[in-house]
Motif scaffolding. Structure first.
Motif, short mmCIF file in Angstrom:
data_model
loop_
_atom_site.label_atom_id
_atom_site.label_comp_id
_atom_site.label_asym_id
_atom_site.label_seq_id
_atom_site.Cartn_x
_atom_site.Cartn_y
_atom_site.Cartn_z
N UNK A 205 0.84 -1.22 0.10
CA UNK A 205 0.01 0.00 -0.07
C UNK A 205 0.69 1.22 0.07
N UNK A 206 2.11 1.10 -0.22
CA UNK A 206 3.24 2.39 -0.51
C UNK A 206 2.75 3.07 -1.61
N UNK A 207 2.53 4.33 -1.58
CA UNK A 207 2.26 4.85 -2.78
C UNK A 207 3.82 5.51 -3.46
N UNK A 208 3.84 5.49 -4.90
CA UNK A 208 5.04 5.92 -5.56
C UNK A 208 4.45 6.83 -6.74
N UNK A 209 5.15 8.10 -6.64
CA UNK A 209 4.93 8.81 -7.96
C UNK A 209 6.01 8.55 -8.96
N UNK A 210 5.39 8.40 -10.11
CA UNK A 210 6.11 8.09 -11.28
C UNK A 210 6.13 8.83 -12.26
N UNK A 211 6.76 8.88 -13.51
CA UNK A 211 6.74 9.47 -14.62
C UNK A 211 7.09 10.91 -14.53
N UNK A 212 8.56 10.99 -14.33
CA UNK A 212 9.08 12.57 -14.24
C UNK A 212 9.45 12.91 -15.64
N UNK A 213 8.60 12.79 -16.77
CA UNK A 213 8.88 13.25 -18.15
C UNK A 213 8.80 14.71 -18.33
N UNK A 214 8.06 15.19 -17.41
CA UNK A 214 7.68 16.80 -17.86
C UNK A 214 8.12 17.64 -16.25
N UNK A 215 8.80 16.73 -15.27
CA UNK A 215 9.12 17.34 -14.09
C UNK A 215 10.07 18.56 -14.62
N UNK A 216 10.26 19.60 -13.52
CA UNK A 216 11.09 20.64 -13.80
C UNK A 216 11.61 20.96 -12.55
N UNK A 217 12.92 21.88 -12.60
CA UNK A 217 13.40 22.52 -11.48
C UNK A 217 12.62 24.03 -11.60
N UNK A 218 12.13 24.35 -9.91
CA UNK A 218 11.88 25.87 -10.09
C UNK A 218 12.72 26.71 -10.70
#
Length: 267
Positions: A136-149
């Motif tokens: 039941x641990x959640x994992x955020x995936x897909x950093x294809x559009x992630x960005x640095x501030x």
């Protein structure tokens, strides 16, 4: 060794893989080189550099990459369960009850607290990009559009993300920020309760127009007052007034379910 496809990634299909040295299962995202322009590959390498040093239990782990003649292969932690979008599919379990939504959302916020402290915006929070382990641990995936501030001013003139989960300031290109992820969390909460995000009955372009024009996205009448208040805070049109992830973790709705779980486990 590559196995079967397990999901679609930002740049290509994601397959289950087997590490032939230690027997570990991994996830491998395949990026076709022939159909990818050099500029796209530069962006992908930038995302790899952004992802490689992240280390928090609610963020999918980056393990490495390798090249073949035809593909760039990005190796990631393997998660044995499905995405929340698959779990709420009518063919599986359908919309989730309030305690479970609170349990998942609290973990999403924990992941976002960590990302935002690193100066990173995910920019595509939605059920399909939230995996769960069998514990039941959640994992955020897909950093294809992630960005640095620090890149926000450079990247402001590109609308990226998924339309139904997109914050108004992203659509209007008026400045993406950490609060943009919080708007997407609100949309994801509605998705988990109903099976679909707000405005799902509209064409994506119509949905984008309504997100900008409406005072607040439609909140189902069936939701409890606690959830409704949580959503209203996520959906503040002024991104500067939206609470951050750490503040939302203290919201009475999440805290009330947390207390109930503690009381049940101690009783």
């Amino acid at each position: 060794m590559l196995g079967h496809e397990i999901r679609k990634g930002a740049y290509g299909r994601v397959c289950k893989g087997l590490d032939l040295e230690n027997g570990d299962f991994v996830a491998i995202e395949q990026v076709p080189l022939q159909s990818s322009a050099q500029e796209d590959l530069n962006i992908i390498m930038r995302q790899i550099n952004l992802h490689k040093d992240l280390n928090q239990k609610n963020i999918i782990k980056y393990l490495g990459f390798f090249m073949t003649e035809t593909h760039l292969h990005i190796v990631l932690e393997y998660v044995d369960n499905e995405s929340l979008a698959n779990i709420i599919n009518p063919n599986n379990f359908g919309p989730l009850p309030e305690p479970l939504v609170a349990f998942y959302v609290a973990q999403v916020l924990e992941g976002l607290v960590y990302l935002h402290e690193q100066g990173i915006i995910h920019r595509d929070i939605k059920g399909a990009n939230i995996l769960t382990t069998k514990e039941g641990v959640v994992k955020l995936v897909d950093f294809g559009v992630a960005m640095k501030l620090t890149e926000a001013d450079v990247d402001m003139h590109f609308v990226v993300g998924s339309p139904y989960w997109m914050a108004p300031e992203v659509i209007e290109m008026s400045g993406v920020c950490g609060a943009s992820d919080i708007w997407s969390v609100g949309c994801t909460v509605i998705e988990l309760f109903t099976g679909v995000p707000p405005y799902n009955d509209l064409h994506p372009m119509q949905a984008l127009f309504r997100i900008v024009q409406d005072e607040i996205p439609p909140i189902p009448d069936s939701l409890s007052p606690g959830v409704t208040d949580f959503l209203r805070q996520c959906f503040n049109k002024d991104a500067r007034l939206r609470p951050d992830a750490k503040t939302l973790l203290s919201h009475p709705w999440l805290q009330s379910w947390k207390r109930r779980v503690v009381l049940q486990s101690s009783g």
